[in-house]
Design a protein around this motif. Structure first.
Motif, short mmCIF file in Angstrom:
data_model
loop_
_atom_site.label_atom_id
_atom_site.label_comp_id
_atom_site.label_asym_id
_atom_site.label_seq_id
_atom_site.Cartn_x
_atom_site.Cartn_y
_atom_site.Cartn_z
N LEU A 9 0.83 -1.20 0.00
CA LEU A 9 0.00 0.00 0.00
C LEU A 9 0.86 1.26 0.00
O LEU A 9 0.55 2.23 -0.67
CB LEU A 9 -0.94 0.00 1.21
CG LEU A 9 -1.99 1.09 1.27
CD1 LEU A 9 -2.89 1.08 0.04
CD2 LEU A 9 -2.84 0.93 2.54
N GLY A 10 1.99 1.20 0.72
CA GLY A 10 2.91 2.34 0.75
C GLY A 10 3.47 2.66 -0.63
O GLY A 10 3.54 3.83 -1.03
N LEU A 11 3.86 1.63 -1.37
CA LEU A 11 4.39 1.84 -2.72
C LEU A 11 3.30 2.37 -3.67
O LEU A 11 3.54 3.29 -4.44
CB LEU A 11 4.98 0.54 -3.27
CG LEU A 11 6.30 0.11 -2.63
CD1 LEU A 11 6.66 -1.31 -3.05
CD2 LEU A 11 7.42 1.07 -2.99
N VAL A 16 0.74 7.12 -6.39
CA VAL A 16 -0.49 7.91 -6.56
C VAL A 16 -0.29 9.35 -6.09
O VAL A 16 -0.75 10.30 -6.73
CB VAL A 16 -1.67 7.25 -5.80
CG1 VAL A 16 -2.88 8.18 -5.73
CG2 VAL A 16 -2.05 5.93 -6.46
N PHE A 17 0.40 9.52 -4.96
CA PHE A 17 0.57 10.85 -4.37
C PHE A 17 1.88 11.54 -4.76
O PHE A 17 2.21 12.58 -4.19
CB PHE A 17 0.46 10.78 -2.84
CG PHE A 17 -0.93 10.56 -2.36
CD1 PHE A 17 -1.91 11.51 -2.54
CD2 PHE A 17 -1.27 9.37 -1.72
CE1 PHE A 17 -3.20 11.31 -2.09
CE2 PHE A 17 -2.56 9.16 -1.26
CZ PHE A 17 -3.54 10.13 -1.46
N PRO A 20 1.16 15.25 -5.90
CA PRO A 20 0.83 16.11 -4.75
C PRO A 20 2.00 16.31 -3.79
O PRO A 20 2.19 17.41 -3.26
CB PRO A 20 -0.32 15.38 -4.07
CG PRO A 20 -0.94 14.56 -5.14
CD PRO A 20 0.19 14.16 -6.05
N ILE A 21 2.81 15.28 -3.59
CA ILE A 21 3.97 15.41 -2.70
C ILE A 21 4.95 16.43 -3.26
O ILE A 21 5.44 17.31 -2.54
CB ILE A 21 4.65 14.03 -2.49
CG1 ILE A 21 3.77 13.15 -1.59
CG2 ILE A 21 6.05 14.18 -1.91
CD1 ILE A 21 4.21 11.70 -1.49
N LEU A 22 5.23 16.34 -4.55
CA LEU A 22 6.14 17.30 -5.18
C LEU A 22 5.56 18.71 -5.13
O LEU A 22 6.28 19.69 -4.86
CB LEU A 22 6.44 16.89 -6.62
CG LEU A 22 7.24 15.60 -6.79
CD1 LEU A 22 7.30 15.18 -8.26
CD2 LEU A 22 8.63 15.73 -6.21
N PHE A 23 4.26 18.85 -5.36
CA PHE A 23 3.60 20.15 -5.34
C PHE A 23 3.64 20.78 -3.94
O PHE A 23 3.98 21.96 -3.79
CB PHE A 23 2.16 20.01 -5.83
CG PHE A 23 1.41 21.31 -5.87
CD1 PHE A 23 1.71 22.27 -6.83
CD2 PHE A 23 0.42 21.58 -4.94
CE1 PHE A 23 1.02 23.48 -6.87
CE2 PHE A 23 -0.27 22.78 -4.97
CZ PHE A 23 0.03 23.74 -5.93
N LEU A 95 5.01 8.26 4.17
CA LEU A 95 4.94 7.07 3.32
C LEU A 95 6.33 6.47 3.16
O LEU A 95 6.48 5.24 3.10
CB LEU A 95 4.34 7.41 1.96
CG LEU A 95 2.84 7.70 1.93
CD1 LEU A 95 2.43 8.24 0.56
CD2 LEU A 95 2.05 6.44 2.27
N PHE A 96 7.35 7.31 3.11
CA PHE A 96 8.74 6.83 3.02
C PHE A 96 9.09 5.98 4.24
O PHE A 96 9.71 4.92 4.11
CB PHE A 96 9.70 8.02 2.88
CG PHE A 96 11.15 7.64 2.96
CD1 PHE A 96 11.78 7.04 1.88
CD2 PHE A 96 11.88 7.87 4.11
CE1 PHE A 96 13.12 6.68 1.95
CE2 PHE A 96 13.21 7.51 4.19
CZ PHE A 96 13.84 6.91 3.11
#
Length: 186
Positions: A9-11, A16-17, A20-23, A95-96
């Protein structure tokens, strides 16, 4: 089994995110000085210390203590820090930590390295054997608003009642709490 689910699920969520993470990382950098990520020393499984990433919501000169211990915490927030906390977007880099194995999706929230009272009480109740989580039973039952003794009672309940169905319930209730911004201290 739980570790396999966390990793899978983390991967998937990491992919998926990713945009958004970069933004959000870019927004943090554009609205305040310092790194987009804040690496917080946290207490993990067996009371070992690990470094947990979060998007930085506080100014770089903020003392490394729990937010509720700061006098006038709002003065330390970055321009978008309150929004990131209210929406829990500051938690996305964790998530990391889940993929790495330092955290799980569900478990007790990792204590700050200097929260001696919380660490001691969790150790006394046996909760320290759990992998800390992005969310947990205490999170959905009060989040930042809970006194430490009550928080540990919820953590102990989770320790004694762990199951896939309880984890699923916690994840679903967390989604509801996040969407309603319930129990968040800014």
């Amino acid at each position: 089994m739980k570790r396999l689910l966390d990793l899978s699920l983390g991967l998937i969520l990491g992919i998926v995110f990713l945009i958004p993470i970069l933004f959000v990382g870019l927004l943090v950098r554009l609205t305040s000085r310092g790194s987009a990520l804040y690496w917080s020393e946290r207490v993990g499984r067996g009371n070992s210390i690990f470094r947990m990433p979060k998007f930085r919501t506080m100014k770089t000169n903020t003392p490394a203590v729990a937010t509720h211990l700061l006098h006038n915490a709002e003065q330390f927030l970055t321009p978008i820090g309150g929004f990131l906390r209210k929406t829990s977007l500051d938690e996305l880099p964790q998530l990391f930590s889940i993929i790495k194995g330092d955290m799980s999706f569900v478990g007790p929230r990792p204590a700050l390295f200097n929260q001696d009272d919380l660490i001691s009480l969790r150790t006394q109740k046996g909760v320290h054997v759990l992998t800390p989580g992005l969310t947990g039973w205490a999170q959905i039952n009060g989040r930042d608003e809970l006194p430490i003794t009550i928080k540990v009672k919820y953590d102990e309940y989770y320790l004694n009642n762990q199951s896939f169905l309880l984890d699923l319930k916690i994840l679903l209730l967390t989604l509801v709490k996040v969407l309603r911004s319930e129990g968040v201290q800014h």
